[in-house]
Design an enzyme around this catalytic site. Structure first.
Site, PDB file in Angstrom:
ATOM      1  N   ASP A 196      -6.807  -4.443   7.307  1.00  0.00           N
ATOM      2  CA  ASP A 196      -5.514  -4.026   7.742  1.00  0.00           C
ATOM      3  C   ASP A 196      -5.431  -2.549   8.119  1.00  0.00           C
ATOM      4  OD1 ASP A 196      -5.261  -3.348   5.187  1.00  0.00           O
ATOM      5  OD2 ASP A 196      -3.319  -4.251   4.850  1.00  0.00           O
ATOM      6  N   ARG A 197      -6.446  -1.697   7.653  1.00  0.00           N
ATOM      7  CA  ARG A 197      -6.425  -0.397   7.697  1.00  0.00           C
ATOM      8  C   ARG A 197      -7.489  -0.057   9.041  1.00  0.00           C
ATOM      9  NH1 ARG A 197      -5.594   3.156   2.297  1.00  0.00           N
ATOM     10  NH2 ARG A 197      -3.895   1.711   1.369  1.00  0.00           N
ATOM     11  N   SER A 243      -7.268  -5.169  -1.063  1.00  0.00           N
ATOM     12  CA  SER A 243      -7.501  -4.265  -0.044  1.00  0.00           C
ATOM     13  C   SER A 243      -8.550  -3.200  -0.080  1.00  0.00           C
ATOM     14  CB  SER A 243      -6.078  -3.331   0.252  1.00  0.00           C
ATOM     15  OG  SER A 243      -5.866  -2.820   1.522  1.00  0.00           O
ATOM     16  N   HIS A 244      -7.948  -1.939  -0.167  1.00  0.00           N
ATOM     17  CA  HIS A 244      -8.888  -0.817  -0.078  1.00  0.00           C
ATOM     18  C   HIS A 244      -9.493  -0.376  -1.433  1.00  0.00           C
ATOM     19  CE1 HIS A 244      -5.136   0.754  -1.308  1.00  0.00           C
ATOM     20  NE2 HIS A 244      -5.674   1.720  -2.139  1.00  0.00           N
ATOM     21  N   THR A 264       7.339   3.358   2.077  1.00  0.00           N
ATOM     22  CA  THR A 264       5.992   2.924   1.938  1.00  0.00           C
ATOM     23  C   THR A 264       5.885   1.535   1.601  1.00  0.00           C
ATOM     24  OG1 THR A 264       5.188   5.190   1.339  1.00  0.00           O
ATOM     25  CG2 THR A 264       3.743   3.392   0.797  1.00  0.00           C
ATOM     26  N   GLU A 281       1.680   3.807   9.227  1.00  0.00           N
ATOM     27  CA  GLU A 281       1.728   4.564   8.017  1.00  0.00           C
ATOM     28  C   GLU A 281       0.561   5.760   7.792  1.00  0.00           C
ATOM     29  OE1 GLU A 281       3.236   2.341   4.190  1.00  0.00           O
ATOM     30  OE2 GLU A 281       1.770   0.848   5.039  1.00  0.00           O
ATOM     31  N   GLU A 282       1.053   6.609   7.265  1.00  0.00           N
ATOM     32  CA  GLU A 282      -0.147   7.789   7.091  1.00  0.00           C
ATOM     33  C   GLU A 282      -1.405   7.264   6.521  1.00  0.00           C
ATOM     34  OE1 GLU A 282      -1.040   8.721   3.905  1.00  0.00           O
ATOM     35  OE2 GLU A 282       0.884   7.357   3.387  1.00  0.00           O
ATOM     36  N   SER A 283      -1.283   6.358   5.738  1.00  0.00           N
ATOM     37  CA  SER A 283      -2.594   5.750   4.988  1.00  0.00           C
ATOM     38  C   SER A 283      -3.414   4.922   5.711  1.00  0.00           C
ATOM     39  CB  SER A 283      -1.913   5.059   3.847  1.00  0.00           C
ATOM     40  OG  SER A 283      -1.084   3.946   4.326  1.00  0.00           O
ATOM     41  N   ARG A 342       0.472  11.023  -5.026  1.00  0.00           N
ATOM     42  CA  ARG A 342       0.284  11.285  -3.572  1.00  0.00           C
ATOM     43  C   ARG A 342       1.113  12.590  -3.213  1.00  0.00           C
ATOM     44  NH1 ARG A 342      -3.030   7.198  -2.671  1.00  0.00           N
ATOM     45  NH2 ARG A 342      -2.702   5.203  -2.951  1.00  0.00           N
ATOM     46  N   ASP A 389     -10.715  -1.216   6.284  1.00  0.00           N
ATOM     47  CA  ASP A 389     -10.848  -1.400   4.786  1.00  0.00           C
ATOM     48  C   ASP A 389     -11.124  -2.756   4.091  1.00  0.00           C
ATOM     49  OD1 ASP A 389      -8.465  -2.700   5.491  1.00  0.00           O
ATOM     50  OD2 ASP A 389      -7.376  -1.888   3.598  1.00  0.00           O
ATOM     51  N   LYS A 442      -1.413 -11.952  -2.999  1.00  0.00           N
ATOM     52  CA  LYS A 442      -0.165 -11.704  -2.570  1.00  0.00           C
ATOM     53  C   LYS A 442       0.429 -12.675  -1.653  1.00  0.00           C
ATOM     54  CE  LYS A 442      -0.711  -8.973   1.847  1.00  0.00           C
ATOM     55  NZ  LYS A 442      -0.130  -7.837   2.453  1.00  0.00           N
ATOM     56  N   LYS A 456      -0.174  -4.567   9.243  1.00  0.00           N
ATOM     57  CA  LYS A 456      -0.913  -3.564   9.669  1.00  0.00           C
ATOM     58  C   LYS A 456      -2.202  -4.143   9.999  1.00  0.00           C
ATOM     59  CE  LYS A 456      -2.325  -1.085   5.586  1.00  0.00           C
ATOM     60  NZ  LYS A 456      -1.559  -1.663   4.292  1.00  0.00           N
ATOM     61  N   ARG A 467      -1.795  -6.492  -8.127  1.00  0.00           N
ATOM     62  CA  ARG A 467      -3.285  -6.044  -8.136  1.00  0.00           C
ATOM     63  C   ARG A 467      -3.737  -5.647  -9.716  1.00  0.00           C
ATOM     64  NH1 ARG A 467      -4.198  -2.483  -2.542  1.00  0.00           N
ATOM     65  NH2 ARG A 467      -3.048  -4.073  -1.245  1.00  0.00           N
ATOM     66  N   ASP A 474      -9.639  -5.438   3.369  1.00  0.00           N
ATOM     67  CA  ASP A 474      -9.009  -6.558   3.990  1.00  0.00           C
ATOM     68  C   ASP A 474      -8.656  -6.562   5.363  1.00  0.00           C
ATOM     69  OD1 ASP A 474      -7.162  -4.908   3.467  1.00  0.00           O
ATOM     70  OD2 ASP A 474      -5.442  -6.255   3.006  1.00  0.00           O
ATOM     71  N   THR A 504       3.132  -2.210  -4.482  1.00  0.00           N
ATOM     72  CA  THR A 504       3.359  -1.834  -2.925  1.00  0.00           C
ATOM     73  C   THR A 504       2.949  -3.013  -2.211  1.00  0.00           C
ATOM     74  OG1 THR A 504       2.764   0.535  -3.595  1.00  0.00           O
ATOM     75  CG2 THR A 504       3.101  -0.165  -1.071  1.00  0.00           C
TER      76      THR A 504
HETATM   77  C1  VG1 Z   1      -0.774   2.413  -0.420  1.00  0.00           C
HETATM   78  C2  VG1 Z   1      -0.476   3.195   0.963  1.00  0.00           C
HETATM   79  C3  VG1 Z   1       0.390   2.508   1.632  1.00  0.00           C
HETATM   80  C4  VG1 Z   1       0.061   1.009   2.007  1.00  0.00           C
HETATM   81  C5  VG1 Z   1      -0.432   0.388   0.678  1.00  0.00           C
HETATM   82  C6  VG1 Z   1      -1.067  -1.038   0.996  1.00  0.00           C
HETATM   83  O1  VG1 Z   1       0.274   2.344  -1.064  1.00  0.00           O
HETATM   84  O2  VG1 Z   1       0.077   4.440   0.315  1.00  0.00           O
HETATM   85  O3  VG1 Z   1       1.116   3.255   3.055  1.00  0.00           O
HETATM   86  O4  VG1 Z   1       0.909   0.193   2.512  1.00  0.00           O
HETATM   87  O5  VG1 Z   1      -1.452   1.365   0.187  1.00  0.00           O
HETATM   88  O6  VG1 Z   1      -2.077  -0.901   1.863  1.00  0.00           O
HETATM   89  P1  VG1 Z   1       0.421   3.185  -2.486  1.00  0.00           P
HETATM   90  O7  VG1 Z   1       1.696   2.555  -3.103  1.00  0.00           O
HETATM   91  O8  VG1 Z   1      -0.790   2.997  -3.370  1.00  0.00           O
HETATM   92  O9  VG1 Z   1       0.620   4.667  -1.845  1.00  0.00           O
HETATM   93  V1  VG1 Z   1      -3.503  -1.885   1.707  1.00  0.00           V
HETATM   94  O10 VG1 Z   1      -4.598  -1.628   3.040  1.00  0.00           O
HETATM   95  O11 VG1 Z   1      -4.202  -1.347   0.330  1.00  0.00           O
HETATM   96  O12 VG1 Z   1      -2.971  -3.509   1.622  1.00  0.00           O
HETATM   97 CO    CO Z   2      -5.789  -3.054   3.306  1.00  0.00          CO
END
Ligand code: VG1
Ligand code: CO
Length: 542
Positions: A280-281, A112-113, A343, A362-364, A495, A276, A125, A375, A22, A278, A18
């Site tokens: 962005d959340r 990221s998270h 997504t 996004e909902e995340s 999910r 989070d 990335k 983001k 990673r 990095d 996504t």
């Molecule tokens: C998750 C989230 C998605 C987000 C992605 C990257 O992806 O659901 O909405 O864009 O993480 O966010 P997935 O494929 O695990 O559902 V981040 O802050 O990890 O760059």
């Molecule tokens: Co992130």
């Protein structure tokens, strides 16, 4: 200057998900792993004479990976790299630097998270010259390249000193080490009414900002405490650590529990937020009230005009498919376009570039706008602060007025983590196979109006992305979505996204899990989650 050509072999599995590639840190640190992927990036985008941005979220291996990437960038003939001091850049700050300096793109080191550390996760990335994540066509080309690599280029040189701001050279390449915060903070000042927010803090408004020992700490301290005058100590867990202090830097009610406890406790501040790994959340919490990310997007869209950067109004609002339709209602009321994308932030890039959407979410826990192409956690937090400073109402009051006007999209996401991949795949395959027969079926008293596997045609470039998640839509507007995560590094994560609309005026103040109880049962029945995975309950609920 000596460039060595290092012989290598393709390494399986270097397929970006996504958001970038990673893997477990030891995998990334393995022989040729990082190098192969970086060479594949340059083989696809070209490096000769180009300028790139480089930075990461500071997690374990960030510093050493930066040195390897710099040597490879020089060996591949790049003219210049702009790198955050200490190899640190939040993802939105990296996106901004790419755009501000009109560079040819950038490499962001982050998972990221996902937790960081010697046994946790690492990631890389590539972002395009527009500042946004490489689109699918480009990441696919990089992956294809990793399957045929035979060599990579490496400069023979010592490490670059990234600890001080200033210019140096690496072979024939210029390395500009920049303050990671300054340009980003200036951008934020250009978008928001800092004097109104400063006055609100001076008037006794209290906030808690939890950076979860990840990259936003220095940004939050500079902007919230220094420039906006929030009380010292407003920002907690504000020093980025290689292992995030053992925290799981995913700003949701489960992992940012300390913040939730404080916001629901006796001496809760007016406003709470977390970000989070990095940066962005964001998660936003009012005193005694949690704001779901889907609602946050809708409230931000409805009120963005209160901030100077958006006073001319929005061109459109875009949300990822699993995100609730709350933002669509706002867009309809404003008479602007709304978009539903797969997504991942890379799907918003074209809409933002084409000027079709101004705000995306996004909902995340991701929200952002056309100020960058990622983001942006602090951006969302500052827009909320701007709105609070202008409206002079509590988060709870703003939410209840919003629901009163638009109705409420009850929403929740249930995550089932670390499922065996074959079991998760079998479940999704069976579900996909069942789709044609679902229309008209009654489950939990609700009739299925339609069911499909979401496919998206980009309205700007016509590219098509298929199999982006199963949607089960009911006649009353309720919706169930199921997809497998594309960011995990262990097994599969299912999910399950749940949504139900309540028009009001009654029934707008239920607990979301209660409001969604029938839909949750329907989801388990239709997908056979327990039958396929053995799981009866999620491990993370947001
Ligand atoms: C998750 C989230 C998605 C987000 C992605 C990257 O992806 O659901 O909405 O864009 O993480 O966010 P997935 O494929 O695990 O559902 V981040 O802050 O990890 O760059
Ligand atoms: Co992130």
């Amino acid at each position: 200057m000596t460039i060595t050509i290092v012989a290598t072999k393709p390494i399986a599995g270097q397929k970006p998900g996504t958001s970038g590639l990673r893997k477990k840190t030891p995998v990334f640190m393995g022989p040729h792993y990082l190098e192969n992927f970086v060479q594949a990036i340059f083989d696809v985008v070209g490096a000769e004479g180009k300028t790139f941005v480089l930075g990461g979220d500071g997690r374990y291996f960030n510093d050493r990976a930066a040195q390897v990437i710099l040597r490879m960038t020089a060996a591949n003939g790049a003219a210049r790299v702009i790198v955050g001091q200490g190899a640190i850049l939040s993802t939105p700050a990296a996106s901004h630097l790419i755009r501000l300096n009109k560079t040819d793109g950038g490499i962001i080191m982050s998972a990221s998270h996902n937790p960081g550390g010697p046994e946790e996760d690492f990631g890389v990335k590539f972002n395009m010259p527009n500042g946004g994540p490489a689109p699918e066509g480009v990441t696919e080309a990089m992956y294809q390249r990793t399957t045929m690599l035979t060599e990579y280029k490496m400069l023979v040189a010592q490490d670059v000193d990234l600890s001080v701001v200033g210019r140096s050279h690496l072979g024939g390449m210029v390395v500009d080490v920049v303050d990671p915060v300054a340009d980003y903070a200036t951008l934020m000042e250009s978008l928001f009414n800092f004097s109104a927010i400063r006055a609100m803090f001076a008037g006794g408004f209290r906030m808690r900002m939890d950076s979860m020992c990840a990259v936003t700490g220095p940004y939050a301290v500079e902007i919230l405490e220094r420039r906006l005058g929030a009380e010292p100590g407003t920002c907690v867990n504000a020093v980025p650590l290689p292992d995030f202090g053992g925290m799981h830097p995913d700003p949701n009610p489960t992992w940012a529990k300390a913040l939730m406890d404080e916001m629901f406790g006796p001496d809760a501040p007016d406003f709470g937020a977390a970000s989070d790994g990095d940066g962005d959340r964001n998660m936003v919490v009012g005193r005694g009230i949690y704001v779901s990310p889907s609602d946050s997007l809708a409230v931000l869209a409805a009120n963005a005009h209160l901030a100077p950067g958006y006073k001319a109004g929005l061109k459109g609002v875009a949300r990822s498919m699993p995100t609730s339709a709350a933002a669509d209602r706002v867009a309809a009321a404003l008479g602007i376009a709304s978009y539903e994308t797969p997504t991942g932030w890379k799907f918003f890039g074209n809409l933002l570039d084409a000027g079709r959407a101004t705000i995306c979410g996004e909902e995340s826990f991701g929200t952002g706008s056309d100020h960058v192409r990622e983001k942006d956690g602090l951006w969302a937090i500052l827009l909320w602060l701007n709105i609070l400073a202008v409206r002079r109402e509590s988060v709870a009051a703003i939410l209840s007025q919003h629901w009163g006007k638009f109705g409420r999209n009850y929403y929740s996401r249930h995550d089932f983590e670390a499922i065996a991949t074959d079991k998760a795949d079998a479940m999704m395959a069976a579900l996909r196979a069942s789709l044609p027969g679902l229309k008209g079926r009654v489950v939990e008293g609700m009739t299925i109006a339609g069911a499909d596997d979401f496919a998206y045609t980009d309205p700007v470039d016509g590219s098509i992305s298929k199999a982006q998640g199963v949607r089960l839509m009911f006649e009353d507007g309720s919706r169930i979505v199921l997809r497998l995560s594309g960011t995990g590094t262990e097994g599969a994560t299912l999910r399950l996204y749940l949504e139900r609309y309540a028009a009001g005026p009654m029934g707008l103040d239920l607990d979301p899990q209660e409001a969604l109880a029938g839909i949750i049962r329907a989801a388990h029945e239709l997908a056979g989650i327990e039958r396929f995975t053995g799981r009866t309950a999620p491990n993370v609920v947001t």
